[in-house]
Scaffold this motif. Structure first.
Motif, PDB file in Angstrom:
ATOM      1  N   MET A   1       0.812  -1.199   0.000  1.00  0.00           N
ATOM      2  CA  MET A   1       0.000   0.000   0.000  1.00  0.00           C
ATOM      3  C   MET A   1       0.853   1.260   0.000  1.00  0.00           C
ATOM      4  SD  MET A   1      -3.606  -0.616   1.471  1.00  0.00           S
ATOM      5  CE  MET A   1      -3.730  -0.773   3.209  1.00  0.00           C
ATOM      6  N   THR A   2       2.141   1.098  -0.275  1.00  0.00           N
ATOM      7  CA  THR A   2       2.993   2.264  -0.431  1.00  0.00           C
ATOM      8  C   THR A   2       3.119   2.588  -1.912  1.00  0.00           C
ATOM      9  OG1 THR A   2       4.254   1.790   1.571  1.00  0.00           O
ATOM     10  CG2 THR A   2       5.296   3.218  -0.041  1.00  0.00           C
ATOM     11  N   GLU A   3       2.861   3.830  -2.243  1.00  0.00           N
ATOM     12  CA  GLU A   3       2.968   4.300  -3.619  1.00  0.00           C
ATOM     13  C   GLU A   3       4.324   4.987  -3.775  1.00  0.00           C
ATOM     14  OE1 GLU A   3       0.200   7.131  -6.304  1.00  0.00           O
ATOM     15  OE2 GLU A   3       0.927   8.047  -4.460  1.00  0.00           O
ATOM     16  N   ILE A   4       5.059   4.597  -4.793  1.00  0.00           N
ATOM     17  CA  ILE A   4       6.330   5.243  -5.118  1.00  0.00           C
ATOM     18  C   ILE A   4       6.189   5.806  -6.524  1.00  0.00           C
ATOM     19  CG2 ILE A   4       8.815   4.951  -5.446  1.00  0.00           C
ATOM     20  CD1 ILE A   4       8.600   2.465  -3.594  1.00  0.00           C
ATOM     21  N   GLU A   5       6.296   7.125  -6.647  1.00  0.00           N
ATOM     22  CA  GLU A   5       6.151   7.730  -7.973  1.00  0.00           C
ATOM     23  C   GLU A   5       7.026   8.961  -8.101  1.00  0.00           C
ATOM     24  OE1 GLU A   5       2.032   8.763  -8.574  1.00  0.00           O
ATOM     25  OE2 GLU A   5       2.205  10.577  -7.412  1.00  0.00           O
ATOM     26  N   ARG A   6       7.353   9.260  -9.346  1.00  0.00           N
ATOM     27  CA  ARG A   6       8.099  10.473  -9.672  1.00  0.00           C
ATOM     28  C   ARG A   6       7.271  11.287 -10.643  1.00  0.00           C
ATOM     29  NH1 ARG A   6      14.275   8.766 -10.569  1.00  0.00           N
ATOM     30  NH2 ARG A   6      14.452  10.998 -10.935  1.00  0.00           N
ATOM     31  N   LYS A   7       7.323  12.618 -10.495  1.00  0.00           N
ATOM     32  CA  LYS A   7       6.529  13.535 -11.310  1.00  0.00           C
ATOM     33  C   LYS A   7       7.442  14.451 -12.112  1.00  0.00           C
ATOM     34  CE  LYS A   7       2.681  14.096  -8.113  1.00  0.00           C
ATOM     35  NZ  LYS A   7       1.394  14.742  -8.288  1.00  0.00           N
ATOM     36  N   PHE A   8       6.991  14.750 -13.334  1.00  0.00           N
ATOM     37  CA  PHE A   8       7.766  15.595 -14.242  1.00  0.00           C
ATOM     38  C   PHE A   8       6.841  16.536 -14.989  1.00  0.00           C
ATOM     39  CE2 PHE A   8       9.926  11.615 -13.677  1.00  0.00           C
ATOM     40  CZ  PHE A   8      11.274  11.949 -13.580  1.00  0.00           C
ATOM     41  N   LEU A   9       7.345  17.710 -15.319  1.00  0.00           N
ATOM     42  CA  LEU A   9       6.643  18.568 -16.255  1.00  0.00           C
ATOM     43  C   LEU A   9       6.837  17.979 -17.643  1.00  0.00           C
ATOM     44  CD1 LEU A   9       7.614  22.105 -14.891  1.00  0.00           C
ATOM     45  CD2 LEU A   9       5.522  20.785 -14.477  1.00  0.00           C
ATOM     46  N   VAL A  10       5.997  18.357 -18.569  1.00  0.00           N
ATOM     47  CA  VAL A  10       6.043  17.812 -19.928  1.00  0.00           C
ATOM     48  C   VAL A  10       6.386  18.946 -20.893  1.00  0.00           C
ATOM     49  CG1 VAL A  10       4.663  16.699 -21.723  1.00  0.00           C
ATOM     50  CG2 VAL A  10       4.439  15.975 -19.346  1.00  0.00           C
ATOM     51  N   LEU A  11       7.335  18.692 -21.786  1.00  0.00           N
ATOM     52  CA  LEU A  11       7.870  19.712 -22.694  1.00  0.00           C
ATOM     53  C   LEU A  11       7.052  19.932 -23.956  1.00  0.00           C
ATOM     54  CD1 LEU A  11      11.635  18.674 -22.503  1.00  0.00           C
ATOM     55  CD2 LEU A  11      10.513  20.571 -21.309  1.00  0.00           C
TER      56      LEU A  11
END
Length: 157
Positions: A1-11
């Motif tokens: 139940m642990t969420e691991i995510e990375r976020k990025f802006l989109v070019l």
């Protein structure tokens, strides 16, 4: 139940040509406390209730619990949400062994496009598509719960 995510802006919008799925999402928050958020979401023709815990120091991981609810229940709960419903179109793109979820925000958040990738470990390697921009993992202003309170169209550019 642990969420691991990375976020990025989109070019660029090049991701749209690579997308294998496109879905409309409407969501609101019943609670946006810094230590926990409670989200109601209509994703396509399904409803969901999600509880998220506080993010790790780097913003990479946090507790997440989600359950499907009826569309009727989701619509009713959206009426109880805090100010600032979020509307967006989600595109899904396969890149290497991962799926990127790219959210193109609408209405008060028009112009903001964020890509997320879920990982199994915080240091897991993944392919980065050409359209992937600056990483914003852990930057609270990009959290959906904050975009309802402080929408993108109010930011100083």
């Amino acid at each position: 139940m642990t969420e691991i995510e990375r976020k990025f802006l989109v070019l660029s919008e090049a991701f749209k040509e690579e997308a294998f799925k496109k879905t409309t999402i409407i969501q609101g928050f019943l609670n946006t406390h810094p230590e926990r958020t409670v989200r109601v979401r209509i994703h396509g023709n399904k409803g969901f209730l999600t509880v998220k815990g506080i993010s790790s120091e780097e913003g990479l991981s946090r507790f997440e619990w989600e359950t499907e609810i009826s569309l009727k229940e989701a619509r009713s709960l959206l009426n109880l949400c805090e100010k600032g419903l979020i509307e967006k179109t989600r595109f899904e793109v396969k890149a290497g062994n991962h799926i990127f979820e790219i959210d193109e925000f609408l209405k008060d958040n028009q112009g903001l496009i964020i890509a997320e990738v879920e990982l199994n470990t915080e240091d897991e390697k993944f392919s980065k598509p050409e359209w992937l921009g600056k990483e914003v993992t852990g930057e609270i202003k990009y959290y959906n719960s904050q975009l309802g309170i402080n929408p993108y169209n109010t930011w100083e550019k």
